[in-house]
Design an enzyme around this catalytic site. Sequence first.
Site, PDB file in Angstrom:
ATOM      1  N   LYS A   1       0.854  -1.190   0.000  1.00 39.08           N
ATOM      2  CA  LYS A   1       0.000   0.000   0.000  1.00 39.08           C
ATOM      3  C   LYS A   1       0.889   1.238   0.000  1.00 39.08           C
ATOM      4  O   LYS A   1       1.726   1.403   0.886  1.00 39.08           O
ATOM      5  CB  LYS A   1      -0.911   0.000   1.241  1.00 39.08           C
ATOM      6  CG  LYS A   1      -1.685   1.302   1.456  1.00 39.08           C
ATOM      7  CD  LYS A   1      -2.607   1.236   2.689  1.00 39.08           C
ATOM      8  CE  LYS A   1      -3.252   2.590   2.982  1.00 39.08           C
ATOM      9  NZ  LYS A   1      -4.129   2.549   4.184  1.00 39.08           N
TER      10      LYS A   1
ATOM     11  N   ASP B   1      -2.760  10.198   3.537  1.00 39.21           N
ATOM     12  CA  ASP B   1      -4.153   9.779   3.706  1.00 39.21           C
ATOM     13  C   ASP B   1      -4.902  10.803   4.542  1.00 39.21           C
ATOM     14  O   ASP B   1      -4.837  10.799   5.768  1.00 39.21           O
ATOM     15  CB  ASP B   1      -4.196   8.394   4.385  1.00 39.21           C
ATOM     16  CG  ASP B   1      -5.630   7.875   4.543  1.00 39.21           C
ATOM     17  OD1 ASP B   1      -6.548   8.488   3.954  1.00 39.21           O
ATOM     18  OD2 ASP B   1      -5.801   6.854   5.246  1.00 39.21           O
TER      19      ASP B   1
ATOM     20  N   LYS C   1     -10.416  12.806   7.860  1.00 45.95           N
ATOM     21  CA  LYS C   1      -9.917  12.477   9.197  1.00 45.95           C
ATOM     22  C   LYS C   1      -9.902  13.724  10.071  1.00 45.95           C
ATOM     23  O   LYS C   1      -9.747  14.838   9.549  1.00 45.95           O
ATOM     24  CB  LYS C   1      -8.476  11.933   9.092  1.00 45.95           C
ATOM     25  CG  LYS C   1      -8.350  10.538   8.524  1.00 45.95           C
ATOM     26  CD  LYS C   1      -6.894  10.086   8.539  1.00 45.95           C
ATOM     27  CE  LYS C   1      -6.733   8.705   7.920  1.00 45.95           C
ATOM     28  NZ  LYS C   1      -7.364   7.633   8.715  1.00 45.95           N
TER      29      LYS C   1
ATOM     30  N   ASP D   1       1.550   6.473   5.437  1.00 47.52           N
ATOM     31  CA  ASP D   1       0.575   5.491   4.967  1.00 47.52           C
ATOM     32  C   ASP D   1       1.059   4.769   3.699  1.00 47.52           C
ATOM     33  O   ASP D   1       0.314   4.015   3.088  1.00 47.52           O
ATOM     34  CB  ASP D   1      -0.778   6.182   4.728  1.00 47.52           C
ATOM     35  CG  ASP D   1      -1.967   5.255   4.917  1.00 47.52           C
ATOM     36  OD1 ASP D   1      -1.813   4.210   5.577  1.00 47.52           O
ATOM     37  OD2 ASP D   1      -3.044   5.577   4.376  1.00 47.52           O
TER      38      ASP D   1
ATOM     39  N   ASP E   1     -12.287   6.826   3.596  1.00 42.34           N
ATOM     40  CA  ASP E   1     -11.069   6.632   4.392  1.00 42.34           C
ATOM     41  C   ASP E   1     -10.639   5.164   4.426  1.00 42.34           C
ATOM     42  O   ASP E   1      -9.543   4.849   4.882  1.00 42.34           O
ATOM     43  CB  ASP E   1     -11.291   7.173   5.810  1.00 42.34           C
ATOM     44  CG  ASP E   1      -9.997   7.403   6.572  1.00 42.34           C
ATOM     45  OD1 ASP E   1      -8.919   7.346   5.936  1.00 42.34           O
ATOM     46  OD2 ASP E   1     -10.072   7.642   7.784  1.00 42.34           O
TER      47      ASP E   1
ATOM     48  N   GLU F   1      -9.468   3.449   2.100  1.00 43.97           N
ATOM     49  CA  GLU F   1      -8.951   3.537   0.735  1.00 43.97           C
ATOM     50  C   GLU F   1      -7.869   2.507   0.441  1.00 43.97           C
ATOM     51  O   GLU F   1      -7.673   2.124  -0.715  1.00 43.97           O
ATOM     52  CB  GLU F   1      -8.404   4.946   0.476  1.00 43.97           C
ATOM     53  CG  GLU F   1      -6.962   5.218   0.941  1.00 43.97           C
ATOM     54  CD  GLU F   1      -6.760   5.097   2.442  1.00 43.97           C
ATOM     55  OE1 GLU F   1      -7.755   5.200   3.176  1.00 43.97           O
ATOM     56  OE2 GLU F   1      -5.608   4.888   2.883  1.00 43.97           O
TER      57      GLU F   1
ATOM     58  N   ARG G   1      -7.619  -0.698   1.071  1.00 48.30           N
ATOM     59  CA  ARG G   1      -8.128  -1.961   0.510  1.00 48.30           C
ATOM     60  C   ARG G   1      -8.541  -1.774  -0.949  1.00 48.30           C
ATOM     61  O   ARG G   1      -8.491  -2.712  -1.736  1.00 48.30           O
ATOM     62  CB  ARG G   1      -9.263  -2.496   1.392  1.00 48.30           C
ATOM     63  CG  ARG G   1     -10.465  -1.624   1.480  1.00 48.30           C
ATOM     64  CD  ARG G   1     -11.313  -1.901   2.722  1.00 48.30           C
ATOM     65  NE  ARG G   1     -10.726  -1.350   3.937  1.00 48.30           N
ATOM     66  CZ  ARG G   1     -11.260  -1.456   5.153  1.00 48.30           C
ATOM     67  NH1 ARG G   1     -12.403  -2.109   5.326  1.00 48.30           N
ATOM     68  NH2 ARG G   1     -10.666  -0.929   6.195  1.00 48.30           N
TER      69      ARG G   1
HETATM   70  N1  BES Z   1      -4.289   4.503   6.879  1.00 46.07           N
HETATM   71  C1  BES Z   1      -5.406   4.230   7.697  1.00 46.07           C
HETATM   72  C2  BES Z   1      -5.102   3.244   8.839  1.00 46.07           C
HETATM   73  C3  BES Z   1      -4.109   3.694   9.884  1.00 46.07           C
HETATM   74  C4  BES Z   1      -4.561   4.162  11.098  1.00 46.07           C
HETATM   75  C5  BES Z   1      -2.747   3.574   9.683  1.00 46.07           C
HETATM   76  C6  BES Z   1      -3.665   4.552  12.076  1.00 46.07           C
HETATM   77  C7  BES Z   1      -1.843   3.965  10.645  1.00 46.07           C
HETATM   78  C8  BES Z   1      -2.287   4.443  11.845  1.00 46.07           C
HETATM   79  C9  BES Z   1      -6.525   3.632   6.852  1.00 46.07           C
HETATM   80  O1  BES Z   1      -6.585   4.064   5.534  1.00 46.07           O
HETATM   81  C10 BES Z   1      -7.808   4.016   7.481  1.00 46.07           C
HETATM   82  O2  BES Z   1      -8.104   5.177   7.504  1.00 46.07           O
HETATM   83  N2  BES Z   1      -8.548   3.031   7.971  1.00 46.07           N
HETATM   84  C11 BES Z   1      -9.809   3.274   8.587  1.00 46.07           C
HETATM   85  C12 BES Z   1     -10.799   2.276   8.039  1.00 46.07           C
HETATM   86  C13 BES Z   1     -12.227   2.538   8.410  1.00 46.07           C
HETATM   87  C14 BES Z   1     -12.708   3.825   7.771  1.00 46.07           C
HETATM   88  C15 BES Z   1     -13.082   1.379   7.953  1.00 46.07           C
HETATM   89  C16 BES Z   1      -9.620   3.082  10.081  1.00 46.07           C
HETATM   90  O3  BES Z   1      -8.848   2.214  10.498  1.00 46.07           O
HETATM   91  O4  BES Z   1     -10.225   3.849  10.837  1.00 46.07           O
HETATM   92 ZN    ZN Z   2      -4.841   4.723   4.719  1.00 45.28          ZN
HETATM   93 MN    MN Z   3      -7.666   5.838   5.286  1.00 48.50          MN
END
Ligand code: BES
Ligand code: ZN
Ligand code: MN
Length: 511
Positions: free
Chosen positions: A277, A282, A289, A300, A359, A361, A363
Amino acid sequence: MATRIRVTAGDVTEFPTPALVVNLFQGVTQPGGGTGAVDRALSGAISELIADGEIKGKLGEMTLLHTMGRIPANRVVVAGLGKSGDFDTAAVRRVSGDVARFLRRKGVSEYATIAHGAGIGGLNASESAQAIAEGTLLGLYKFDTYRSNGTDNQDSREVDAGIGEVTIVERDAGAVNGLEAGVSVGTILAESTMLARDLVNHPANVMTPTKMAETAQQVAAEVGLELDVMDRDRMGEHGMGAFLGVAQGSEEPPKLIVMTYRGDPDNPQNNLGLVGKGITFDTGGISLKPAANMEAMKGDMAGGASVIAAMRAIGSLKPRINVTGLIAATENMPGGRAQRPGDVVTAMNGKTIEVINTDAEGRLVLADALCYARSLGITRLVDVATLTGAIVVTLGKACTGMMGNSSKLARDLGVAGERSGERFWELPMLEDYRDLIRSDVADMKNSGGRQAGSITAAMLLREFAEDADWVHLDIAGTSTASSSKGHLVKGATGVPTRTLAQLAMNLADGK
Ligand code: BES
Ligand code: ZN
Ligand code: MN
């Protein structure tokens, strides 16, 4: 400053150096080996400190002695190795990193060490030397690129010169070749890991998808890999609607970077695909966010960084296996062109995804990268991603979350991790979790809500790995360290670069 690790045969008690590092297991009262020889040359100074209870040999303990001219080394550091029953290469990495930073703080510019654990520790010479090289080089890592006075010390008078050379001194001349082989592998793995750390530590205004592609180009030229960088148009021709849905909100051109190493060209079925990834920033997109800690989202792209870095290590170490690295690089931005919650996108394999949350994204970009890997004929896939905040809640920073459809490949990763010291913990891929990503309008939705957040993300990826053997590594916790300890330095860790390279080597050897 680049540090060089070298090996020499000789008697440590005769070796001139600003500092000599010896060691002690917890509970040992009469040290043997190199430590014992130094103790005798110092008229029992070390055993006396043990008897006084000042040196215990606990892991992480460091005791500095000045030799006052009794041996050619000016100082001796006694490093605790912990209990001999708990001892492994991870302890050597830990000790080597701690000692290196300790001596750098003392202003030492070079030092010598014995090979930790190669005697009663039960490690072979090569394993010990590899772990010393990794622990030392990674523990000394600094990211100073953006400091105008070139130091992380705000006081420019205290610019530290760094450690130029570390010498492993070995009594047995017959062991030198093994030690040198270990240093050589450890140096390649550490330098590659530091490349991954650099990519993650650079800010997102510099480390764009274009910059990641340029770095991949440099790596490919350096170690001899094929490189293909796909732009927006070519991704469109392949029908990568999931990837392009994420990229459409950004002015920065997205890149799907494909690096190919052919170590067994006559056997295309002997293959491994590494998919990373590469979200260079992000914001969350329209599902924006909150401001607090958003700056951390420059990291990210850590999965993609570890794939570029592992491809560098693999290209240098040359295992007999074909390895393809694929990095899905784009920003995730809000804006007038950004995708909306509720949008439905179609991935390269024709499967449709309802974008509940922009968010989620990672996947989406990985879905198309996995499809593309499959279209290249890759039958064994490992993806690496800072995918979910949920994995940080589940496992913290001690180990990487692992999920997949192949218990064999998960086991292979666990074995490679035992060697590298990077740890992985598998979460269950029960069919029940698939229900959580059912969509009312499409084949699946990209967010399953609050329950089992890391597993539902993996459930979506599974739809795109299809019948390949596949393991997903969620490094959202392990890609950064909050403080310096052993081989880790606050900031990017470079995880799981060393494990990915080790996996390729183990698979090549039929292990
Ligand atoms: N890049 C983030 C996940 C992340 C969180 C990485 C903290 C490093 C530290 C990912 O893209 C994300 O935002 N995931 C969301 C998914 C949710 C919206 C289903 C999450 O984990 O809140
Ligand atoms: Zn992310
Ligand atoms: Mn995200």
